[in-house]
Design a protein around this motif. Structure first.
Motif, PDB file in Angstrom:
ATOM      1  N   SER A 101       5.686  10.422  -8.939  1.00 30.86           N
ATOM      2  CA  SER A 101       5.765  10.472  -7.480  1.00 30.86           C
ATOM      3  C   SER A 101       7.198  10.614  -6.985  1.00 30.86           C
ATOM      4  N   LYS A 144       8.878   5.045   1.168  1.00 27.24           N
ATOM      5  CA  LYS A 144       7.479   5.329   1.473  1.00 27.24           C
ATOM      6  C   LYS A 144       6.716   5.697   0.200  1.00 27.24           C
ATOM      7  N   ILE A 145       7.384   6.441  -0.675  1.00 27.58           N
ATOM      8  CA  ILE A 145       6.760   6.803  -1.955  1.00 27.58           C
ATOM      9  C   ILE A 145       6.455   5.543  -2.762  1.00 27.58           C
ATOM     10  N   ALA A 147       6.060   2.468  -1.740  1.00 29.00           N
ATOM     11  CA  ALA A 147       5.002   1.662  -1.115  1.00 29.00           C
ATOM     12  C   ALA A 147       3.622   2.245  -1.395  1.00 29.00           C
ATOM     13  N   LYS A 148       3.503   3.579  -1.293  1.00 30.80           N
ATOM     14  CA  LYS A 148       2.199   4.215  -1.533  1.00 30.80           C
ATOM     15  C   LYS A 148       1.747   4.030  -2.983  1.00 30.80           C
ATOM     16  N   VAL A 149       2.651   4.266  -3.934  1.00 30.69           N
ATOM     17  CA  VAL A 149       2.281   4.094  -5.341  1.00 30.69           C
ATOM     18  C   VAL A 149       1.894   2.647  -5.612  1.00 30.69           C
ATOM     19  N   ARG A 151       0.537   0.443  -3.555  1.00 29.25           N
ATOM     20  CA  ARG A 151      -0.809   0.168  -3.046  1.00 29.25           C
ATOM     21  C   ARG A 151      -1.881   0.813  -3.944  1.00 29.25           C
ATOM     22  N   ASP A 152      -1.611   2.035  -4.409  1.00 27.84           N
ATOM     23  CA  ASP A 152      -2.576   2.725  -5.273  1.00 27.84           C
ATOM     24  C   ASP A 152      -2.756   1.988  -6.602  1.00 27.84           C
ATOM     25  N   THR A 166       4.740   0.605   5.034  1.00 32.15           N
ATOM     26  CA  THR A 166       3.927   1.703   5.540  1.00 32.15           C
ATOM     27  C   THR A 166       2.790   1.204   6.412  1.00 32.15           C
ATOM     28  N   ASP A 167       2.563  -0.120   6.456  1.00 31.43           N
ATOM     29  CA  ASP A 167       1.487  -0.673   7.269  1.00 31.43           C
ATOM     30  C   ASP A 167       1.994  -0.939   8.679  1.00 31.43           C
ATOM     31  N   GLU A 201      11.003   1.950  10.043  1.00 28.31           N
ATOM     32  CA  GLU A 201      11.092   2.856   8.896  1.00 28.31           C
ATOM     33  C   GLU A 201      12.450   3.555   8.837  1.00 28.31           C
TER      34      GLU A 201
END
Length: 369
Positions: A101, A144-145, A147-149, A151-152, A166-167, A201
């Motif tokens: 990512s 942001k990258i 945070a997304k990874v 959560r996934d 990101t929330d 952000e």
């Protein structure tokens, strides 16, 4: 799980070999190495191959002598006990997902997990220089990258969910402090904390790029705020004296986390200006403004500011009341129906945000701050 980029400190050389040895040795007091692996190095993949792998990595990095920062140091922190849920293959798969990512899937790296009591975490040292193309990769908006990874991966491996930056809207509602809510309820003006949350952000991205305290101060000054020590922590301050804990912006803005990156706190140093040089312009200035926006707001707000300005030399009770937007509207409502419209709009906002019962609607009109 929480993923953090550890930025290069100003004035400290980028020493990849030292970082790789640190990951393999787990040097912190009471810390031990849990798992270890190497990727994309011809020298090997295990800890016994570390010496040759570091030579391999340094050979690639020497092809870019003009680049001062060629290392991306990632730390992923897990909740206590989660090491028992994750095999080495799981940990390597999680690391590979971050690498992919961030754009480092084919890059050389050294990775390892450490255990210190209940502090289970992973270090990954990416060589930012691609081993074949020699392109230096620096991820854009990497927070942001990450945070997304995170959560996934939490969902995939059944780990505890750690809300990240990101929330946005949900976190703003949950983290507005009692002091900020009281300020807005008593003045019907936007609090400093709400101003900060609107640009969270952008601020975090700027702080993520800062390499020292001076650069961090410059980022914050662009949003019309300063950071100062208070008690055992740090606070963000507005020009009018409102404040909020720095950690309310994000957990990585706590005193401990910031001092880990930048060293002991240093106050902002005013830089002497050269001839023709201008001061840094504030991007998004905090100033008093109505909490509720309505088509009738601008005209009444201009009248409020004008009235307050012309009466500042009269130290009367009425003047002190007019320093407050809420009281101005309550006074104006007796002769201006537009003010009553705004009062009802503010009441609706407060009732929805504080779950105020409808039967209490008249109480807001009846009480002054």
């Amino acid at each position: 799980m929480i993923a953090t980029k550890i930025g290069k400190k100003s004035g400290v050389p980028d020493n990849y070999t030292r970082l790789g040895e640190y990951i393999a040795a787990a040097e912190e007091k009471g810390e031990k190495l849990h798992q270890f692996w190497i990727r994309n190095c011809d020298a090997g993949t295990n800890i016994e191959d570390l010496g040759l792998a570091l030579l391999d990595i340094e050979a690639v990095r020497r092809q870019k002598p003009d680049i001062a920062d060629k290392t991306y140091h990632l730390v992923v922190s897990f909740r206590p006990g989660e090491q028992d849920k994750l095999s080495k293959n799981d940990l390597m798969a999680i690391e590979a997902e971050y690498a992919k990512s961030l754009g480092y899937g084919d890059h050389q790296r050294v990775a390892g997990t450490h255990i210190n009591t209940d502090n289970f975490h992973m270090h990954v040292a990416f060589n930012k220089v691609h081993p074949e193309t020699l392109k230096v990769v620096t991820p854009h908006r990497d927070f942001k990258i990450l945070a997304k990874v995170s959560r996934d991966m939490e969902k995939k491996y059944g780990l505890t969910i750690d809300p990240g930056i990101t929330d946005g809207k949900q976190r703003e509602q949950n983290t507005l402090s009692p002091a900020a809510r009281n300020y807005e309820a008593h003045t019907w003006q936007e609090s400093f904390q709400r101003h900060v949350f609107k640009y969270r952000e952008e601020i975090l991205e700027g702080l993520g790029k800062a390499k020292n305290w001076q650069e961090a101060h410059e980022v914050l000054s662009g949003y019309n705020m300063s950071i100062k020590l208070r008690g055992n922590g740090m606070v963000l301050m507005s020009p009018d004296g409102q404040s909020m804990k720095a950690s309310q912006l994000d957990r990585y803005c706590s005193k401990n986390k910031l001092e880990e990156r930048f060293g002991s706190f240093k106050a902002r140093q005013a830089k002497p200006r050269k001839n023709g040089e201008h001061l840094t312009k504030t991007k998004l200035r905090y100033k008093s403004r109505p909490l509720v926006r309505h088509r009738n707001t601008p005209a009444l707000w201009r009248r409020y500011l004008s009235t307050r300005k012309t009466m500042t030399r009269q130290p009367s009770l009425a003047v002190r009341a007019l320093r407050n937007w809420k009281m101005f509207l309550l006074i104006e409502a007796y002769q201006d129906p537009l003010a009553m419209v705004l009062i009802l709009a503010h009441q609706e906002l407060l009732r929805s945000s504080l779950n105020t019962p409808h039967k209490n609607k008249k109480l807001i009109l009846a009480h002054s701050p």
